[in-house]
Design an enzyme around this catalytic site. Sequence first.
Site: not given
Lengths: 216, 395
Positions: B168, B334, B367
Site C-alpha cells: 500500500s 483489492d 486490500h
Amino acid sequence: MAARDLTMSEAARVAGARVDLLLIAEMVRPGSRVLDVGSGDGELLELLATTRGCDARGIELSREGVNAGVARGLPIIQGDADIDLADYPDNSFDYVILSQTIQATRRPKWVLEQMLRVGSHAIVSFPNFGFWRMRLDLLVNGRMPSTENLPYSWHDTPNIHFCTIRDFVALVEEVGARIDRAAALNGYGHPVRVNLPWAVWNLLGEQAVFLLSRKG
Amino acid sequence: MSDNTVQRDLSAYEAARAEADHPHSAVVRFGAEAPLQLDAGGVLTPFQIAYQTYGTLNAARSNAILLCHALSGDQHAANVHPVTGKPGWWETLVGPGKPIDTERFFVIASNVLGGCLGTTGPSSTNPSTGQPYGLDLPVVTIRDMVRAQAMLIDHLGIEKLLAVVGGSMGGMQVLQWAASYPERVFAAMPIATAARHSAQNIAFHEVGRQAVMADPDWRGGRYLHEGTSPRRGLSVARMAAHITYMSDSSLHRKFGRRLQDRDGHTFSFDADFQVESYLRHQGESFVDRFDANSYLYVTRAMDYFDLAGEYEGVLANAFKGVKTRFCLVSFTSDWLFTTADSRAIVHALNASGAQVSFAEIESDKGHDSFLLDEPEFFAITRGFIDAAARAVGAL
C-alpha cells in the site's frame, strides 16, 4: 551435432528435463538475455540460468504457473503474450522463446512478429499437426486427433491455432524471418537427425523447434 | 460505558501521544548539521526517526531489509505494540523462520515522517515553541519520507539494502526508493500498491480528512494545545477507510446481514447490524493509537504521490537503467490498489528493461490481504527474498 544430441537426450534422462527444452537451451548462446513467453512454472528459465548462465525472464498466463515459479525465485510476470509483448522495447533481448505455446495464442503471426522485434532471435517449438499419427488418426477415425501430448478434445482446448511444420515455415516466410536452425523430434522424443526435406520432417516430427532471426 | 473503560481509553490515548516524542523504539536525532530537504520547499530541522530492528547485520552488511509501513502502520512490524499490546502488524510475514526471516536477515522498520509513533510528525514537539507542531509542520510527501529513511540507513552504516519491502503506502515508498536510490536497493517488493494515487483514492482520503476537520474538537488542528481530541471525526474517517480495505465478499462472509446481540431491528439508529458494530469498534480503537493530524498529513502524502510526474510523465523513465530486481504482488479482490495498478508498474519496468516478477494472488479479502494469512503470497515473498540473498551471497 549428432553426438551433441545424444548427450542432450542422455542429459534429459538424468535431469528429467523435457528433450525439447534441452534442444532449445542448446540453441541459446551462453550468458545471453532471454525472454521465455509462456514460461509455465519456469522449468526452461531455470535450465537456462543454471546451465547457460543466461539472464532469463518469463511471461506466463496461468496464475498457478507464475506463483510456483516466483516462489522458486524466478523472474516471471503474470501476463498475456497476445497483449504484453507490445510493452517491450525493440531489441531488449537476445532470444525470445515460445515453447509449446504458439498454438495457444490468439494472434500467432503478431506474436511471432513481436518476438522478432523484441529479440534479435526467436526460438519457437510446437506440436506438429502434420505428424503421421495425427494424419492417420483423422483418416481412420474421422475425428479430431488427440494424443498423449495433446489430450484435449476439440471443444475444450487451449490450443486454438494448430499448425504443421510446413505451415510454420510458410508463416516464417510471410513475416520475413530467416531460419537459422530447425530440429524435429520424433514420436519417441528423439531428434530426427537426417537432413531431409520439410515434407518428410512434417511427417516424422511430432514436435519441431525453430531458431529464427530477423532478415537484414 | 463504565468509568473504568473511560479511564483505560484515556490512558491508552495518553500513552500513544507520549510515543510522539519519547517512543518505545530506537531513535536517531538529526540536528542542524543534517537538515531534511522537503518537497514543499525549505528544510525540516531538527527531526527524529523512530525505528525497530530485528535480527543481526552480517559482517558484509549485505543482509539488511527495510520494511515500509502503510497509512495506519508504524515501526512495530514484528514486536508487541507498546500502546495496543497487540502483535506486530506484519508478524505473519516477518520473524524467525518466516518468509522475511529475522534469523537470517537484519530487518529495519521505521515510523514514517509525519507519523505519530516517534518520527517527527504533527504531534511531535516543535523545538522552537515547545508546543506540538500541529499544522505548523510542513506538508510532507512520500519522497520526503524516503529521504528521511535514507538518512536512517546511512546512520546505520548500510550502503546497500538487500531489499525494500512494503504494501500500500509502503509500496509507494518502495517504488520511490528504487527511483531515487537505485544503486542502494538490490531488490524491491512493492505490494498492493500504485505508482500514483488514483482520483478515487484521493476522494476517499478527502472524505476522511473532512470528517476529522468537521469535528469541533479538532480546533483548527490545535486540539493537543487545547486539550481536546477529534475522536468522532477520526473515528468516522477510519470507518470509511476500513470499508475500502475490505471487499464486498469478505464483508458479506464476515457479517452478512446478521444482527448484533438482538433478535430484530430496533427501528432506531443504533448499531443493529454486526457490520456497524464492527466498524464502530474499528473507528474507536484507531482513535486511541493514531493522531488525527498525522492522519491528515499521511493521507496527503499519498494523494500527492505520482512517481511519473517527477519524470516527464513517463513512468518507465523513473526506472531507466535500474539494476534493482522487482517483485510486484497484487490481490484479485483489492479494489483500492488493483491488479491494473500493479500491471501499469510492470509495463513501465519492462519498458525500462528491469528484471521483474509479478504475481496476482487469488484472495477475497480485499486490500488488507497483504497483512493477512495468504500462503501463496508468503511463498512468493520467501522465494524472491531468498533468491536475492543468494545472488548477493548473503545466504
